[in-house]
Enzyme design. Structure first.
Site, PDB file in Angstrom:
ATOM      1  N   SER A 148       0.855  -1.190   0.000  1.00 13.92           N
ATOM      2  CA  SER A 148       0.000   0.000   0.000  1.00 13.92           C
ATOM      3  C   SER A 148       0.887   1.234   0.000  1.00 13.92           C
ATOM      4  O   SER A 148       1.604   1.498   0.966  1.00 13.92           O
ATOM      5  CB  SER A 148      -0.921   0.000   1.226  1.00 13.92           C
ATOM      6  N   ASP A 149       0.819   1.985  -1.097  1.00 18.19           N
ATOM      7  CA  ASP A 149       1.644   3.186  -1.256  1.00 18.19           C
ATOM      8  C   ASP A 149       0.750   4.418  -1.306  1.00 18.19           C
ATOM      9  O   ASP A 149       1.004   5.354  -2.060  1.00 18.19           O
ATOM     10  CB  ASP A 149       2.473   3.066  -2.545  1.00 18.19           C
ATOM     11  N   SER A 150      -0.295   4.400  -0.505  1.00 19.15           N
ATOM     12  CA  SER A 150      -1.274   5.497  -0.524  1.00 19.15           C
ATOM     13  C   SER A 150      -0.718   6.710   0.214  1.00 19.15           C
ATOM     14  O   SER A 150       0.317   6.649   0.872  1.00 19.15           O
ATOM     15  CB  SER A 150      -2.566   5.052   0.136  1.00 19.15           C
TER      16      SER A 150
END
Length: 837
Positions: free
Chosen positions: A606-608
């Site tokens: 998850s690179d949010s």
């Protein structure tokens, strides 16, 4: 015998009741919006869909209620029944929404086509909101049937205004405070309680009021306006109906636009939707109340009501066109609230003014005419909210969209000021002026997006800035800048909806490469793996996943469909990942994709963006982590970017750690020392660092990855980023028991953002990674300890800004590229001689 209330006292009780009703409705609506986006996706498009369905229900309820109740005897009983049903629905809605979420998850896994999934999301929204919204819309004609007044249009407009002001209060208190301070459940209880206050007020009014007719029409003064009745006959009524529809279109399109503008120019917080909606409703309510006085004053002086209507419409359009420039000049979100309100005071007065302009023959005609205008306004709003994001912004941009809305207001004004025009010419004016105005504004007014890009450039403080890309898309506004800074060197910076999402600064690129590479090289499997990355950003993380030959396929999911152009500007750092054969892109909400895809992945990353952001907070809750865990097979690994910026140095950080560890007990924390960038790594078993296997995998990384430049080419250098093991994480969490959930989210709670004492901050909790090392000799262990010591010194410098720590790090590891970067940053590239003995 009880003395009956005078009509004025009864009206006052009904006004209090309808104020409470408005507050309850919007307090519930912003809460339902928070609950629904978890199911249907968290994006501006999903929010627009929710608004469309909600407005559609209000319009349906207003129209149907007017038809059904206009001929009934004077009674407040229908209104009380509606409020009881609404309160009951509010209290039961968490159960219903849970059932809908379960049904959506079950069906979505079987419906792989995007069109079918979109239809399913819309169906869930309709089932969740249409019934309560219809009941809420019907309260307007219902309360009109029970109010006694000699001037029904006056009281109707007054009721509308008071209800809208109540809605603004409910929206602000609920969406800006209660949701963050008390959570979803308590906010819904309060909303239901406000509904109970409304029922109590009308019950008192009904019991103490006489049972005679609701009102007798007072004679209206002579007016010069054309047309006749409010029942649907005559040119005036048709014109008011069309104008009400257009005003509704402009108003809701404006509300969506200002939400986007506040996100773009000021902040990207989860409360932004509530803030923009509060400004919209507050202005509408204030305008409705002022419309009563303006219409009465105009009648007293014998003025032309239609022309005054047109003048207000024109002024509304002018103020609306100025709004983007005013918001851009604002310094903080609450300042924007006042800016949003001003145009809406005038725009919001138009529907009540139209209602006051009706000349009703009788009670039935007054109620039906008012209900029809209300419904026309609501349908226009539904269309405006639906079209602005999906069609207008991608085609004509923010500037053109603002011009279109101004054009509609100007067209209404022209039609009002030139009553001698033929009917065909008048309708042509309503079509042609809005069509031409976007072209005029695009050329006559300063370009909004260019000014926005220049404002970003000013924020950075870099002396040399070049704009590489400005793109207004359906889901996001993308800006890419090239900057040359004496401290940070040359780098490329990407902003998404006003927030810096990625850059090629040394520590940014290093974090993204580490985030993409680390889960791959520590994975226990020897076979090729499939991976999922949530959020494309600049593509550096996704590209770093594919820098390893151990990955057979990579799915990347992002709300923004326009990622190829971004990819092409970051090829040097992402390996041109978008055009890699193993790469597959999915335009969707990341969490929604996890629920609907039905696939399992060996790696999920998850690179949010920040957990405070409106479009990312749902990726930092316990429910999200459970969704991730369901998509990991045995042996699967999960990694997530996390900020350690200023607001994450308070109580929020232990809460975040506790939330993550509540689902993934075997978690470790890795920190790009000296910066505000870090990641969490969840492994199926307690973490072990196999030195031999790790070095072999590092040696096989693609040449474009430039592992040596970013301190990622050896076991010792990678191990230097290790910071918290399970034991140290437990110590840092301490007695903290709170977790972030979909129902209770702490990341915008202002009381949680104050910094905690230094002894509870990250520099005091570094774990010794050599405890988890298998293989390798004593020299490797010594190298790792040196890297960790260097990391500790840079971390203390980053947290406490003590230049002595930076100097010690330089003397210990002058070859370390992180040290070199921060030395150049501290001394603007001119490192003084004689720092080390």
């Amino acid at each position: 015998m009880t003395k009956p209330l005078r009509p004025g006292v009864q009206l006052l009780l009904c006004l209090i009741a309808y104020f409470s009703s408005g507050a309850a409705s919007l307090c519930a609506e912003v809460t339902w919006n928070r609950m629904l986006i978890v199911v249907v996706g968290n994006s501006l498009a999903a929010t627009s869909m929710i608004v469309v369905v909600f407005m559609g229900g209000l319009g349906l309820g207003g129209y149907a209620g007017g038809k059904l109740l206009a001929r009934r005897r004077c009674s407040l009983l229908p209104y009380a029944i509606l409020e009881v049903l609404i309160a009951a629905y509010i209290l039961l809605s968490p159960i219903l929404f849970d059932l809908l979420a379960g049904a959506f998850s079950s069906l979505a896994e079987q419906w792989e086509q995007p069109a079918l999934l979109s239809l399913l999301r819309f169906a869930v929204t309709v089932v969740a909101l249409l019934i309560p919204a219809t009941l809420m819309g019907a309260t307007f004609p219902a309360i009109m049937t029970g109010v006694r007044s000699r001037y029904p249009e006056n009281s109707h407009a007054l009721l509308y205004g008071v209800n809208t002001v109540g809605a603004a209060v409910g929206c602000f208190v609920g969406g800006y405070h209660l949701l963050f301070e008390l959570g979803v459940q308590a906010t819904l209880w309060l909303a239901a309680g406000l509904g109970g206050v409304s029922v109590l007020c009308v019950a008192v009014a009904a019991v103490l009021s006489p049972s005679r007719a609701c009102f007798q029409l007072a004679p209206e003064p002579e007016v010069a306006d054309e047309g006749t009745s409010a029942s649907g006959e005559g040119g005036l009524f048709r014109f008011l109906a069309v104008s009400s529809f257009l005003v509704g279109f402009v108003a809701l399109a404006y509300e969506v636009l200002v939400t986007r503008m506040v996100i773009l120019f000021l902040n990207n917080l989860a409360s932004t939707f509530a803030l923009a909606l509060t400004g919209f409703l507050l202005g509408t309510g204030a305008g409705a109340l002022l419309a009563n006085g303006a219409h009465a004053a105009n009648n007293r002086i014998g003025g032309n009501g239609v022309r005054l209507f047109g003048a207000i419409a024109l002024l509304s359009g002018i103020l609306l066109a100025a709004t983007p420039y005013a918001i851009m000049a604002a310094s903080y979100p609450l300042q924007a609230l006042g800016i949003i309100v001003i145009p809406m005071v005038f725009l919001g007065s138009l529907l009540p003014f139209a209602i006051r302009t009706l000349h009703a023959r009788d009670r039935e005609a007054a109620i039906r005419g008012t209900s029809f205008l209300y419904a026309a306004n609501t349908v226009g709003g539904m269309l405006g909210a639906g079209l602005i994001n999906y069609q207008l912004l991608p085609r004509i941009g923010l500037q053109g969209s603002v011009g279109l809305l101004f054009g509609i207001c100007a067209a209404i004004a022209v039609a009002c000021f030139v009553p001698s025009l033929t009917r065909g010419f008048r309708w042509a004016t309503l079509l042609l002026v809005p069509a031409l105005m976007p072209l005029i504004t695009l050329n006559a007014l300063p370009n909004i997006m260019n000014r926005y890009a220049l404002k970003i450039a000013e924020w950075t403080g870099a002396p040399e800035v070049t704009i590489r890309l400005i793109h207004e898309g359906r889901a996001a506004n993308v800006t890419v800048l090239d900057q040359n800074d004496p401290k940070q060197g040359e780098f490329r910076d990407m902003y998404l909806n006003g927030i810096e999402e990625a850059s090629t600064r040394f520590y940014h690129a290093q974090l993204f490469k580490l985030l993409g590479m680390l889960p791959v090289v520590v994975h226990g499997a020897e076979r090729p793996q499939n991976a999922l990355v949530i959020a494309f950003g600049s593509g550096i993380t996704a590209g770093s996943v594919l820098a390893s030959d151990m990955i057979s396929s990579l799915d990347v999911v992002d709300l923004n469909p326009d990622v190829e152009g971004i990819n092409n500007l970051f090829k040097e750092f992402n390996g041109d990942v978008f055009h890699e054969p193993r790469f597959r892109f999915h335009n969707d909400d990341g969490r929604n994709y996890l629920v609907t895809s039905g696939k399992k992945y060996d790696l999920i990353i998850s690179d949010s963006t920040h957990p405070c952001s409106y479009d990312s907070w749902i990726l930092y809750t316990r429910e999200f982590y459970r969704d991730v865990k369901r998509r990991l097979p045995p042996g699967g690994v999960f990694a997530q970017w996390v900020s350690v910026s200023e607001i994450m140095r308070g109580e929020l950080f232990p809460i975040y750690l506790n939330t993550f560890r509540s689902v993934f007990p075997h978690a470790t924390f890795w920190y790009v020392y000296g910066s505000n960038q870090a990641l969490m790594l969840a492994t199926p078993e307690p973490f072990r660092l196999d030195a031999g296997k790790l070095q072999k995998r590092l040696d096989r990384l693609a040449p474009w990855f430039r592992a040596g430049e970013y301190q990622l080419d050896s076991v010792a250098k990678v191990a230097g980023f290790f910071w918290l093991d399970e034991e140290m994480m437990g110590r840092m969490i301490g007695a903290e028991t709170r977790v972030n959930t979909d129902m209770r989210h702490y990341f915008e709670k202002s009381s949680m953002q104050a910094q905690i004492p230094p002894q509870r901050q990250l520099p005091f909790f570094q774990a010794d990674v050599t405890r988890y090392l298998t293989g390798g000799d004593e020299r490797l262990r010594s190298d790792i300890r040196k890297e960790q010591k260097t990391g500790l010194l840079l971390t203390r410098y980053g947290f406490y800004n003590d230049i002595r720590d930076l100097g010690q790090a330089y003397c210990l590891s002058p070859e370390n590229n992180n040290v070199k970067y921060w030395m150049r940053f501290a001394y603007s590239g001119n490192i003084p001689a004689g720092l080390c003995p």
